[in-house]
Design a protein around this motif. Structure first.
Motif, PDB file in Angstrom:
ATOM      1  N   MET A  27       0.825  -1.205   0.000  1.00 60.93           N
ATOM      2  CA  MET A  27       0.000   0.000   0.000  1.00 60.93           C
ATOM      3  C   MET A  27       0.859   1.254   0.000  1.00 60.93           C
ATOM      4  N   LEU A  28       1.905   1.268   0.831  1.00 67.20           N
ATOM      5  CA  LEU A  28       2.774   2.441   0.904  1.00 67.20           C
ATOM      6  C   LEU A  28       3.533   2.659  -0.399  1.00 67.20           C
ATOM      7  N   ILE A  29       3.998   1.582  -0.996  1.00 63.48           N
ATOM      8  CA  ILE A  29       4.724   1.699  -2.270  1.00 63.48           C
ATOM      9  C   ILE A  29       3.811   2.287  -3.342  1.00 63.48           C
ATOM     10  N   LEU A  30       2.581   1.782  -3.447  1.00 65.32           N
ATOM     11  CA  LEU A  30       1.641   2.279  -4.451  1.00 65.32           C
ATOM     12  C   LEU A  30       1.339   3.760  -4.238  1.00 65.32           C
ATOM     13  N   VAL A  31       1.149   4.148  -2.978  1.00 67.83           N
ATOM     14  CA  VAL A  31       0.870   5.555  -2.678  1.00 67.83           C
ATOM     15  C   VAL A  31       2.046   6.434  -3.085  1.00 67.83           C
ATOM     16  N   LEU A  32       3.249   6.044  -2.681  1.00 65.36           N
ATOM     17  CA  LEU A  32       4.420   6.882  -2.942  1.00 65.36           C
ATOM     18  C   LEU A  32       4.766   6.951  -4.424  1.00 65.36           C
ATOM     19  N   VAL A  33       4.549   5.877  -5.145  1.00 65.34           N
ATOM     20  CA  VAL A  33       4.901   5.857  -6.571  1.00 65.34           C
ATOM     21  C   VAL A  33       3.891   6.629  -7.406  1.00 65.34           C
TER      22      VAL A  33
ATOM     23  N   THR B 269       6.646  14.647  11.199  1.00 67.59           N
ATOM     24  CA  THR B 269       6.655  15.734  10.216  1.00 67.59           C
ATOM     25  C   THR B 269       7.895  15.704   9.328  1.00 67.59           C
ATOM     26  N   PHE B 270       8.969  15.092   9.807  1.00 64.87           N
ATOM     27  CA  PHE B 270      10.157  14.968   8.952  1.00 64.87           C
ATOM     28  C   PHE B 270       9.894  13.995   7.806  1.00 64.87           C
ATOM     29  N   ALA B 271       9.037  13.010   8.041  1.00 60.85           N
ATOM     30  CA  ALA B 271       8.664  12.081   6.974  1.00 60.85           C
ATOM     31  C   ALA B 271       7.768  12.754   5.947  1.00 60.85           C
ATOM     32  N   THR B 272       6.856  13.622   6.404  1.00 58.60           N
ATOM     33  CA  THR B 272       5.996  14.312   5.443  1.00 58.60           C
ATOM     34  C   THR B 272       6.763  15.389   4.682  1.00 58.60           C
ATOM     35  N   ASP B 273       7.692  16.052   5.355  1.00 60.90           N
ATOM     36  CA  ASP B 273       8.466  17.089   4.666  1.00 60.90           C
ATOM     37  C   ASP B 273       9.328  16.483   3.554  1.00 60.90           C
ATOM     38  N   MET B 274       9.833  15.284   3.769  1.00 59.43           N
ATOM     39  CA  MET B 274      10.692  14.659   2.758  1.00 59.43           C
ATOM     40  C   MET B 274       9.983  14.487   1.428  1.00 59.43           C
ATOM     41  N   VAL B 275       8.691  14.151   1.476  1.00 62.81           N
ATOM     42  CA  VAL B 275       7.983  13.838   0.237  1.00 62.81           C
ATOM     43  C   VAL B 275       7.774  15.071  -0.629  1.00 62.81           C
TER      44      VAL B 275
ATOM     45  N   GLU C  18      11.871  17.253  -4.688  1.00 66.63           N
ATOM     46  CA  GLU C  18      11.725  16.788  -6.073  1.00 66.63           C
ATOM     47  C   GLU C  18      11.815  15.269  -6.159  1.00 66.63           C
ATOM     48  N   ASP C  19      12.721  14.670  -5.410  1.00 65.22           N
ATOM     49  CA  ASP C  19      12.853  13.210  -5.378  1.00 65.22           C
ATOM     50  C   ASP C  19      12.297  12.659  -4.063  1.00 65.22           C
ATOM     51  N   GLY C  20      11.304  13.364  -3.524  1.00 66.55           N
ATOM     52  CA  GLY C  20      10.823  13.051  -2.183  1.00 66.55           C
ATOM     53  C   GLY C  20      10.278  11.647  -2.023  1.00 66.55           C
ATOM     54  N   LYS C  21       9.531  11.170  -3.016  1.00 69.20           N
ATOM     55  CA  LYS C  21       8.954   9.836  -2.867  1.00 69.20           C
ATOM     56  C   LYS C  21      10.040   8.771  -2.753  1.00 69.20           C
ATOM     57  N   PHE C  22      11.175   9.003  -3.411  1.00 70.89           N
ATOM     58  CA  PHE C  22      12.273   8.041  -3.322  1.00 70.89           C
ATOM     59  C   PHE C  22      13.011   8.155  -2.000  1.00 70.89           C
ATOM     60  N   ARG C  23      13.043   9.341  -1.424  1.00 71.85           N
ATOM     61  CA  ARG C  23      13.643   9.507  -0.094  1.00 71.85           C
ATOM     62  C   ARG C  23      12.816   8.765   0.954  1.00 71.85           C
ATOM     63  N   VAL C  24      11.492   8.903   0.872  1.00 73.85           N
ATOM     64  CA  VAL C  24      10.625   8.213   1.831  1.00 73.85           C
ATOM     65  C   VAL C  24      10.718   6.704   1.627  1.00 73.85           C
ATOM     66  N   LEU C  25      10.724   6.260   0.368  1.00 77.43           N
ATOM     67  CA  LEU C  25      10.879   4.831   0.097  1.00 77.43           C
ATOM     68  C   LEU C  25      12.192   4.302   0.651  1.00 77.43           C
ATOM     69  N   THR C  26      13.246   5.096   0.519  1.00 78.58           N
ATOM     70  CA  THR C  26      14.545   4.697   1.067  1.00 78.58           C
ATOM     71  C   THR C  26      14.457   4.517   2.574  1.00 78.58           C
ATOM     72  N   MET C  27      13.815   5.454   3.252  1.00 77.20           N
ATOM     73  CA  MET C  27      13.651   5.338   4.698  1.00 77.20           C
ATOM     74  C   MET C  27      12.936   4.044   5.064  1.00 77.20           C
ATOM     75  N   ILE C  28      11.829   3.774   4.399  1.00 79.93           N
ATOM     76  CA  ILE C  28      11.040   2.580   4.711  1.00 79.93           C
ATOM     77  C   ILE C  28      11.819   1.314   4.403  1.00 79.93           C
TER      78      ILE C  28
ATOM     79  N   TRP D 261       0.666  10.748   0.787  1.00 78.09           N
ATOM     80  CA  TRP D 261       1.478  10.361   1.934  1.00 78.09           C
ATOM     81  C   TRP D 261       1.126  11.198   3.161  1.00 78.09           C
ATOM     82  N   PHE D 262       0.771  12.462   2.952  1.00 76.33           N
ATOM     83  CA  PHE D 262       0.361  13.309   4.083  1.00 76.33           C
ATOM     84  C   PHE D 262      -0.854  12.714   4.788  1.00 76.33           C
ATOM     85  N   ALA D 263      -1.838  12.257   4.020  1.00 72.08           N
ATOM     86  CA  ALA D 263      -3.042  11.668   4.605  1.00 72.08           C
ATOM     87  C   ALA D 263      -2.715  10.363   5.320  1.00 72.08           C
ATOM     88  N   VAL D 264      -1.835   9.558   4.730  1.00 67.80           N
ATOM     89  CA  VAL D 264      -1.445   8.293   5.349  1.00 67.80           C
ATOM     90  C   VAL D 264      -0.792   8.545   6.701  1.00 67.80           C
ATOM     91  N   VAL D 265       0.162   9.471   6.733  1.00 73.38           N
ATOM     92  CA  VAL D 265       0.848   9.791   7.986  1.00 73.38           C
ATOM     93  C   VAL D 265      -0.125  10.401   8.988  1.00 73.38           C
TER      94      VAL D 265
END
Length: 277
Positions: free
Chosen positions: A26-32, A135-141, A144-154, A38-42
């Motif tokens: 679910m998280l991968i689909l949302v971020l991609v 909020t650091f997780a939401t700010d990352m997204v 410009e490459d935010g979705k990949f930064r969040v994916l990296t964290m996860i 992602w804001f709503a998920v968090v």
């Protein structure tokens, strides 16, 4: 049946794998495909986690200011969309003031509050521990490459969990912090560092289009804070005399039991990737 399905960690392993896999997909689909969702998920996850923690504390007669925590937590998360971390910190400061006043008059205007310092301090701790770190997780997204930064964290946190579990089950002999979490071992921690670093290097090369050494810097640091975050929640639950914060996720416990490693990791991944990228 219990012996076959219950892991050494005391969990229903098939249920834990199924729930974890479904959440991961679910998280991968949302971020991609819709990264700003992602804001709503968090937001939803933090509301549930804050309720779980507040409920457990109130069961032990700690008078946390649950309503200001819930409302202020949402304000912090959503403020980070237009105004970034600065907006989240302003919302945090405003919520702290509300908590101080809220608990001051919790018993009415004619009665002095009981356990004021304890309850205000604990309320601010919950506010900083959950929504502020989130909020650091939401700010990352928003980058410009935010979705990949969040994916990296996860991915790095998941790799840390998998490496730690496998190494702990196969080789674990030396307890890491037996007074806090008896099942954690130094061998498991070594497995977390190894697999987590490999995962961080892979993400740096293939998701972030960065140099391999970014993963070397990120991986071990995230493993350390993820492990520490897990130990912090374990001690928190030990003080309260409970096993899990909630029961929403079969095989895992509550939402907070899944966020214990991710919350501090969100800050560290935000800080390291902001500095190095």
């Amino acid at each position: 049946m219990t012996e076959k399905t219950t892991s050494r960690a005391g969990r229903n392993l098939p249920a834990a794998i199924g729930v974890g896999g479904a959440l991961g997909i679910m998280l991968i689909l949302v971020l991609v495909f819709v990264p700003m969702v992602w804001f709503a998920v968090v937001s939803i996850a933090l509301a549930i986690a804050s309720w779980e923690v507040g409920k457990r504390l109130r069961e032990r007669d700690f008078g946390v200011a649950l309503i200001p925590i819930l409302v202020g937590g949402q304000a912090m998360i959503w403020s980070s969309w237009p105004w970034g971390i600065e907006g989240a910190f302003v919302a945090f400061a405003a919520t702290v003031l509300v908590i101080m006043v809220w608990k001051l008059f919790a018993q009415g205007l004619e009665n002095a509050p009981e356990h004021y310092v304890r309850d205000v301090s604990l309320s601010i701790l919950v506010l900083a521990w959950l929504p502020m770190l989130a909020t650091f997780a939401t700010d990352m997204v928003t980058h410009e490459d935010g979705k990949f930064r969040v994916l990296t964290m996860i991915i790095v946190v998941v790799c840390s969990d998998i490496g730690g579990y496998a190494a702990g089950v196969l080789f674990g002999k030396h307890p890491m912090a037996p007074a806090i979490s008896p099942k954690k071992s130094w061998e498991g921690f070594a497995g977390s560092v190894l697999v987590g670093t490999v995962g961080a290097i892979a993400c740096s090369l293939w998701l972030l289009d960065a140099q391999w050494w970014v993963g070397v810097a990120l991986g071990p640091l995230m493993v350390i804070v993820a492990t520490t975050g897990d130990l912090v929640e374990s001690q928190f639950k030990r003080d309260l005399g409970i096993k899990d914060m909630g029961t929403l996720l079969p095989g895992h416990g509550g939402i907070m039991d899944r966020l214990d490693s991710l919350l501090p990791s969100a800050f560290v991944s935000w800080a390291v990737l902001t500095l190095l990228l």
